[in-house]
Design a protein around this motif. Structure first.
Motif, PDB file in Angstrom:
ATOM      1  N   MET A  36      33.685  36.613  30.569  1.00 19.68           N
ATOM      2  CA  MET A  36      34.129  35.885  31.747  1.00 19.68           C
ATOM      3  C   MET A  36      34.845  34.592  31.358  1.00 19.68           C
ATOM      4  N   ASN A 127      38.001  40.173  35.305  1.00 15.99           N
ATOM      5  CA  ASN A 127      37.607  38.981  36.065  1.00 15.99           C
ATOM      6  C   ASN A 127      36.513  39.349  37.056  1.00 15.99           C
ATOM      7  N   THR A 128      35.829  38.324  37.507  1.00 17.93           N
ATOM      8  CA  THR A 128      34.652  38.526  38.358  1.00 17.93           C
ATOM      9  C   THR A 128      35.005  39.211  39.674  1.00 17.93           C
ATOM     10  N   ARG A 131      35.477  43.046  39.226  1.00 16.16           N
ATOM     11  CA  ARG A 131      34.237  43.748  38.873  1.00 16.16           C
ATOM     12  C   ARG A 131      33.284  43.838  40.058  1.00 16.16           C
ATOM     13  N   ASN A 179      32.356  37.523  47.425  1.00 16.44           N
ATOM     14  CA  ASN A 179      33.541  37.976  46.695  1.00 16.44           C
ATOM     15  C   ASN A 179      34.838  37.532  47.375  1.00 16.44           C
TER      16      ASN A 179
END
Length: 259
Positions: A36, A127-128, A131, A179
């Motif tokens: 990350m 990237n977060t 995912r 998110n």
């Protein structure tokens, strides 16, 4: 008492399973953190160059996912919570089918947003936001299937099914909302464009939904409080005095006269 103990046991078992699946090992967590940090450096070193077509696709993707997990799914949860307090069978069926329609449309919007992302965006999943979105979409597809496979009332498995269905539904909304914030932050990092207005508006909406969610638990109680207060005012027993009370009143009156 036995039913309450069984429900507590189900809650403990489900929470244990979820924690076992969700908690990674120390080595995996360290590798994830390293990845990350590297992706964060890459995103800062390679800013995204927007053209009119890509800008439009990003806006459509954001609108679709906001409409899915940021709007329709929370409304669907509020609707089914209203239905649980209905005493009229007709109203309950209307709210139940409305819940199904809202969640089905939300799944459709999420699917459209996922397809748009896979076809037009970079999908390295480094990237977060990407995912979380991938894992979230898996649960979004699983949740309606779980809803259609619900056991009949009175079956022991119904309690476990309800708990899992509720946990996944709430989890999808919470993670989906988080998110969206991550996506806005990533967009700001990659393009240097301000997203403060969108963050403020979305926070206002989430706060409103949270207020309604909490109010639902107390709404019937508040109405009941008012009803009981009215009942207490018009109770016929309030106007009936006991013999001892009337005797005391007479004694006080006589003593007052004598005095």
């Amino acid at each position: 008492m036995m039913a309450l103990k069984r429900e507590r046991t189900y809650v403990i078992l489900v929470c244990f399973v979820l924690l076992t699946v969700a908690l990674p090992s120390a080595e995996s967590a360290q590798n994830f953190t390293t990845t990350m940090n590297q992706s964060h450096k890459d995103s800062q070193s390679s800013p995204l160059k927007l053209n009119p077509k890509l800008s439009l696709q990003i806006k459509i993707h954001a609108l679709l996912l906001w409409g899915s997990v940021g709007f329709l799914m929370p409304i669907g949860i509020l609707v089914i919570r209203f239905a649980s307090s209905c005493t009229c069978g007709k109203n309950f069926r209307i709210l139940f089918y409305l819940h199904m329609v809202l969640q089905t449309v939300a799944v459709g919007l999420a699917t459209a947003g996922a397809v748009l992302s896979l076809k037009n965006f970079e999908n390295n999943f480094n990237n977060t936001h990407q995912r979380i979105g991938l894992a979230l979409y898996g649960f979004i597809c699983f949740q309606p299937l779980l809803g259609f496979l619900r056991p009949n009332r009175g079956v022991k498995a119904r309690s476990i099914w309800y708990l899992i269905h509720w946990l996944i539904g709430i989890g999808i909304c919470i993670v989906g909302i988080a998110n969206i914030y991550i996506g806005l932050h990533t967009f700001h990092e990659r393009t240097s464009k301000s997203v403060r207005l969108w963050v403020a508006l979305f926070t206002l909406e989430v706060s409103f939904f949270g207020f309604i969610y909490l109010l639902q638990d107390r709404w019937m109680y508040m109405l009941g409080q008012g009803a009981r207060h009215c009942d207490e005012q018009i109770r016929p027993t309030d106007h009936i005095t006991s013999p001892s009370t009337s005797t005391n009143k007479k004694q006080i009156t006589i003593s007052d006269i004598i005095g």
